[in-house]
Design an enzyme around this catalytic site. Structure first.
Site, PDB file in Angstrom:
ATOM      1  N   TYR A   8       2.163  40.743  24.376  1.00 31.63           N
ATOM      2  CA  TYR A   8       1.499  41.539  25.421  1.00 31.63           C
ATOM      3  C   TYR A   8       0.049  41.072  25.624  1.00 31.63           C
ATOM      4  O   TYR A   8      -0.391  40.826  26.749  1.00 31.63           O
ATOM      5  CB  TYR A   8       1.565  43.028  25.049  1.00 31.63           C
ATOM      6  CG  TYR A   8       0.745  43.919  25.954  1.00 31.63           C
ATOM      7  CD1 TYR A   8       1.206  44.298  27.214  1.00 31.63           C
ATOM      8  CD2 TYR A   8      -0.512  44.381  25.559  1.00 31.63           C
ATOM      9  CE1 TYR A   8       0.447  45.106  28.048  1.00 31.63           C
ATOM     10  CE2 TYR A   8      -1.278  45.188  26.383  1.00 31.63           C
ATOM     11  CZ  TYR A   8      -0.797  45.547  27.623  1.00 31.63           C
ATOM     12  OH  TYR A   8      -1.561  46.344  28.455  1.00 31.63           O
ATOM     13  N   VAL A  32      -8.250  44.829  34.392  1.00 32.61           N
ATOM     14  CA  VAL A  32      -9.610  45.150  33.958  1.00 32.61           C
ATOM     15  C   VAL A  32     -10.554  43.939  33.893  1.00 32.61           C
ATOM     16  O   VAL A  32     -11.739  44.106  33.617  1.00 32.61           O
ATOM     17  CB  VAL A  32      -9.662  45.889  32.602  1.00 32.61           C
ATOM     18  CG1 VAL A  32      -9.240  47.323  32.720  1.00 32.61           C
ATOM     19  CG2 VAL A  32      -8.900  45.149  31.536  1.00 32.61           C
ATOM     20  N   LYS A  42       1.498  42.554  34.451  1.00 37.80           N
ATOM     21  CA  LYS A  42       2.586  43.540  34.318  1.00 37.80           C
ATOM     22  C   LYS A  42       3.625  43.414  35.445  1.00 37.80           C
ATOM     23  O   LYS A  42       4.808  43.706  35.252  1.00 37.80           O
ATOM     24  CB  LYS A  42       2.004  44.961  34.287  1.00 37.80           C
ATOM     25  CG  LYS A  42       1.196  45.225  33.014  1.00 37.80           C
ATOM     26  CD  LYS A  42       0.384  46.513  33.071  1.00 37.80           C
ATOM     27  CE  LYS A  42      -0.392  46.673  31.764  1.00 37.80           C
ATOM     28  NZ  LYS A  42      -1.371  47.742  31.772  1.00 37.80           N
ATOM     29  N   SER A  99      -3.858  43.470  33.524  1.00 32.45           N
ATOM     30  CA  SER A  99      -2.687  44.245  33.955  1.00 32.45           C
ATOM     31  C   SER A  99      -1.922  43.645  35.126  1.00 32.45           C
ATOM     32  O   SER A  99      -0.812  44.090  35.418  1.00 32.45           O
ATOM     33  CB  SER A  99      -3.112  45.664  34.329  1.00 32.45           C
ATOM     34  OG  SER A  99      -3.347  46.392  33.162  1.00 32.45           O
ATOM     35  N   TYR A 128      -3.353  52.243  39.385  1.00 31.33           N
ATOM     36  CA  TYR A 128      -3.420  53.390  38.442  1.00 31.33           C
ATOM     37  C   TYR A 128      -3.586  54.709  39.197  1.00 31.33           C
ATOM     38  O   TYR A 128      -2.986  54.910  40.230  1.00 31.33           O
ATOM     39  CB  TYR A 128      -4.549  53.186  37.419  1.00 31.33           C
ATOM     40  CG  TYR A 128      -4.470  51.849  36.766  1.00 31.33           C
ATOM     41  CD1 TYR A 128      -3.369  51.518  35.987  1.00 31.33           C
ATOM     42  CD2 TYR A 128      -5.441  50.897  36.968  1.00 31.33           C
ATOM     43  CE1 TYR A 128      -3.277  50.281  35.400  1.00 31.33           C
ATOM     44  CE2 TYR A 128      -5.345  49.655  36.381  1.00 31.33           C
ATOM     45  CZ  TYR A 128      -4.261  49.360  35.611  1.00 31.33           C
ATOM     46  OH  TYR A 128      -4.161  48.137  35.035  1.00 31.33           O
TER      47      TYR A 128
HETATM   48  N1  GLN Z   1      -4.931  44.168  28.360  1.00 29.49           N
HETATM   49  C1  GLN Z   1      -5.450  45.375  28.949  1.00 29.49           C
HETATM   50  C2  GLN Z   1      -5.124  46.581  28.075  1.00 29.49           C
HETATM   51  O1  GLN Z   1      -4.090  46.663  27.543  1.00 29.49           O
HETATM   52  C3  GLN Z   1      -4.900  45.557  30.339  1.00 29.49           C
HETATM   53  C4  GLN Z   1      -5.385  46.807  30.984  1.00 29.49           C
HETATM   54  C5  GLN Z   1      -5.736  46.664  32.433  1.00 29.49           C
HETATM   55  O2  GLN Z   1      -5.918  45.579  32.966  1.00 29.49           O
HETATM   56  N2  GLN Z   1      -5.893  47.794  33.092  1.00 29.49           N
HETATM   57  O3  GLN Z   1      -5.923  47.459  27.926  1.00 29.49           O
END
Ligand code: GLN
Length: 319
Positions: free
Chosen positions: A203, A273, A78, A75, A255
């Site tokens: 993505y 993650v 992003k 993430s 988050y």
């Molecule tokens: N690629 C992961 C997903 O879409 C990214 C989520 C994350 O890092 N929180 O679930």
């Protein structure tokens, strides 16, 4: 509280020693969490790794712990795709399709997509918002879009070797029903149009871009420097866009733990993650952390505590 300005060999050594001490203090925190397993490739990460790199705006690098371990951005990417979408299209276009508000829900939640009207995702830091942003990146093919993101990230991190990890991208693609559900729901509600599998392939691939702690520290330093290259002063991200990204990092970057992180650490950060965290302390430094063991919100358990201790020790809160 010690001084954080490194202006001599002596203060640099002290800073280094303090960072090593903090890493050692937080190593055992990994036991409080678990590595992500919903992307099968990520389950292979070593939960005990903990590393941190710092790039000060004065140029120095200070590092401690397991900083040579590569990991995927997940993430954290992003923030970079948001910056690129804003550079491609401007604020009006982007924020017509994705909101500016924190959700208080887990990163992959679908619930607010249905209950909030219009059905656009609440912000670009959650999966739904980031998938919508992925659909906006200019380029007629996945390869072209990916090349543009990679070029951007290589420039910010000063590492021309950065690429993506195919195994991780594939592993996520095979198991990502939830992200597919989010994407189909949004297309139905006209958040975006286009080929869902192509948007998701892009993505998954940008989530799988592989970095080291120092790459994240260098990226964080650009944001800390209002979008300008720390050495040359070149504008890599327009200042207003850098500001927007940092603000999202504060309000939504961790988050549904963003509020607590803002109180305990107090600077813009974005987690993934894989256990990575990108931190940026305006006018001072960029930070890259790796700690694959995650808490129940999907943030690096030892990484968050380490950043909080660093903030305490060096007075890094912007508030
Ligand atoms: N690629 C992961 C997903 O879409 C990214 C989520 C994350 O890092 N929180 O679930």
């Amino acid at each position: 509280m010690s001084k954080l300005i490194v202006n001599s060999a002596d203060s640099s050594t002290v800073f280094q020693q303090e960072l090593e001490e903090l890493i050692n203090n937080h190593r055992q925190d990994a036991n409080l969490g678990k590595v992500a397993t919903y992307i099968p490739e990520l389950a292979k990460s070593n939960p005990k790794h903990l590393g941190v790199s710092i790039r000060l705006l004065s140029g120095e690098i200070v590092e401690a712990g397991d900083v040579r371990v590569p990991f995927t951005m997940q993430s954290i990417s992003k923030v970079l795709t948001l910056a690129l979408a804003l550079m491609d299209h401007g604020e009006e276009y982007v924020f017509k399709r994705v909101g500016m508000e924190p959700t208080g829900d887990p990163f992959n939640s679908i619930v607010k997509l249905e209950t909030i009207h219009p059905n656009k995702p609440l912000n670009p830091m959650i999966n739904a918002g980031a998938i919508a942003v992925s659909s906006m990146i200019r380029g007629n093919k996945v390869e072209k879009k990916l090349e543009r993101v990679l070029t951007f990230i290589r420039k910010l991190s000063k590492n021309s070797e950065i690429s993506y990890n195919e195994k991780v991208a594939e592993s996520e693609s095979k198991t990502s029903d939830l992200n597919r559900a989010l994407a189909y729901f949004m297309r139905e509600h006209e958040v975006f149009e286009g080929d869902i599998e192509e948007i998701l392939e892009f993505y998954f691939k940008h989530c799988a871009i592989e970095v080291h702690c120092l790459d994240l520290a260098n990226i964080g330093a650009v944001f800390a420097n209002n979008g300008q290259d720390v050495e040359t002063g070149e504008t890599l991200i327009p200042p207003k866009i850098a500001r927007i990204c940092k603000t999202f990092m504060v309000t939504c970057g961790m988050y549904n733990a963003s509020g607590e992180f803002a109180i305990q650490a107090g600077f813009p950060a974005k987690s993934g993650v894989s256990g990575g965290i990108l931190g940026t302390v305006p006018t001072k430094m960029g930070i890259g952390v790796l700690g694959p063991s995650l808490d129940d919100k999907g943030n690096s358990v030892a990484g968050v505590k380490l950043l909080e201790s660093m903030s305490d020790r060096w007075n890094l809160s912007i508030f």
